[in-house]
Design a protein around this motif. Sequence first.
Motif, short mmCIF file in Angstrom:
data_model
loop_
_atom_site.label_atom_id
_atom_site.label_comp_id
_atom_site.label_asym_id
_atom_site.label_seq_id
_atom_site.Cartn_x
_atom_site.Cartn_y
_atom_site.Cartn_z
N UNK A 29 -5.18 5.38 -4.93
CA UNK A 29 -4.51 4.09 -4.76
C UNK A 29 -4.48 3.29 -6.06
N UNK A 30 -5.54 3.34 -6.84
CA UNK A 30 -5.54 2.61 -8.12
C UNK A 30 -4.48 3.15 -9.05
N UNK A 31 -4.36 4.47 -9.12
CA UNK A 31 -3.31 5.08 -9.94
C UNK A 31 -1.93 4.60 -9.50
N UNK A 32 -1.69 4.53 -8.18
CA UNK A 32 -0.40 4.07 -7.67
C UNK A 32 -0.13 2.63 -8.08
N UNK A 33 -1.14 1.76 -8.00
CA UNK A 33 -0.96 0.36 -8.37
C UNK A 33 -0.73 0.19 -9.87
N UNK A 34 -1.42 1.00 -10.68
CA UNK A 34 -1.21 0.93 -12.12
C UNK A 34 0.20 1.38 -12.49
N UNK A 35 0.70 2.41 -11.81
CA UNK A 35 2.07 2.87 -12.06
C UNK A 35 3.07 1.76 -11.74
N UNK A 36 2.75 0.92 -10.75
CA UNK A 36 3.63 -0.18 -10.36
C UNK A 36 3.51 -1.38 -11.31
N UNK A 37 2.61 -1.30 -12.30
CA UNK A 37 2.50 -2.35 -13.30
C UNK A 37 1.41 -3.37 -13.05
N UNK A 40 -5.33 -3.68 -14.54
CA UNK A 40 -6.46 -2.88 -14.06
C UNK A 40 -7.43 -3.63 -13.17
N UNK A 41 -7.81 -4.86 -13.56
CA UNK A 41 -8.79 -5.59 -12.75
C UNK A 41 -8.24 -5.91 -11.37
N UNK A 42 -6.98 -6.36 -11.31
CA UNK A 42 -6.37 -6.69 -10.01
C UNK A 42 -6.18 -5.43 -9.18
N UNK A 43 -5.81 -4.31 -9.82
CA UNK A 43 -5.65 -3.05 -9.09
C UNK A 43 -6.97 -2.64 -8.45
N UNK A 44 -8.05 -2.68 -9.22
CA UNK A 44 -9.34 -2.28 -8.68
C UNK A 44 -9.81 -3.25 -7.61
N UNK A 45 -9.58 -4.55 -7.82
CA UNK A 45 -9.98 -5.55 -6.81
C UNK A 45 -9.20 -5.34 -5.52
N UNK A 46 -7.91 -5.07 -5.62
CA UNK A 46 -7.07 -4.84 -4.44
C UNK A 46 -7.54 -3.62 -3.68
N UNK A 47 -7.84 -2.55 -4.42
CA UNK A 47 -8.30 -1.31 -3.78
C UNK A 47 -9.64 -1.53 -3.09
N UNK A 48 -10.57 -2.20 -3.76
CA UNK A 48 -11.88 -2.44 -3.16
C UNK A 48 -11.77 -3.25 -1.88
N UNK A 49 -10.96 -4.30 -1.93
CA UNK A 49 -10.82 -5.17 -0.77
C UNK A 49 -10.14 -4.43 0.39
N UNK A 50 -9.11 -3.64 0.08
CA UNK A 50 -8.41 -2.90 1.14
C UNK A 50 -9.30 -1.81 1.74
N UNK A 51 -10.24 -1.33 0.94
CA UNK A 51 -11.08 -0.21 1.39
C UNK A 51 -12.22 -0.65 2.29
N UNK A 52 -12.50 -1.96 2.35
CA UNK A 52 -13.61 -2.42 3.17
C UNK A 52 -13.42 -1.99 4.62
N UNK A 53 -12.26 -2.34 5.20
CA UNK A 53 -12.03 -2.00 6.60
C UNK A 53 -11.90 -0.52 6.84
#
Length: 308
Positions: A29-37, A40-53
């Motif tokens: 998922x982080x790779x996908x978000x980075x490809x979308x522009x 890095x910090x926001x990509x990792x934060x988004x992935x971490x938060x989405x992964x909680x549930x």
Amino acid sequence: MQTLVLLGFVGLLAQLINGSLGMGYGITTTTSLLVMGTTPAVASATVNLSQVGSQIASGFAHWRFGNVDWAVVWRYALPAAIGAFVGALLLSRLSTESAAPLMSSILVVLGVYLLARFTFRALPRPRVDRPLRSPFLAPVGLLAGFLNSTGGGGSGPVGTSALLASGRLEPRKVIGSVSVAESAVVIAGSAGFAIGLGMEGINLPWVAVLLLGGLLAAPVAAWLASHVPARMLGSVVGGLIVFTNVRVLMDSTGLTGSPAAVAACYTAVALVWAAAVGWSLRAHLAERRDHRAAASAVEHFAAAEARD
């Protein structure tokens, strides 16, 4: 709307990979978000938060299927959570120019590791007579959690692979135990990013669709943990991660100024990737033939014994 649908599919696919291999959600998922522009910090934060549930759902499903060793979970989860929190704070304070090549470097290393690990090595046979202890689990968890935040993934590739390589726990329990422990990892990482970035920089609709995709995939992935051909899937995912992150590394080294160098680099990666997938397919088919031959020999022996 198209972006949200795509991210929902990415979350579903990533959780299928993660629940089946015990790794892959974060780096996919982080790779996908980075490809979308995304930075890095926001990509990792988004992935971490989405992964909680999705991680809690995945851990619950693995527990229901009997794939969890709680003694391993308690010893691994706390140091992994500490590493994730520290890694999130560190990445939050790096500039985008510094963070992009750092994260892509980590992702490429993890991708190469996945590619090599599942292409050339079969899963070790467990030695349950030697239980896993804290002196082994704590440093592995600390490193895995740290990389999970700084690289957008790593808890699985480092933690699952290290526990599998130890040969002291059967593969399904390694995958299930790390999945449960990752709940603590992503919660701690999310807390670190919340302190370092604040919540205003995170795209909550993206978090929601990634979470939905992961939740839908979690029960299926837990069931697939004992059925999916891990060698094939690991090689495909590892190659994809390398292929999609190598561009950032070329940018940081100035190679993108030469179209011939870019083409040569992508061609080399694609050829290695194709060869690895082909090798994994060949190894998987050979292993399946061997298992069938062994089962046939056992049946033949049992039939002979019954006749006698």
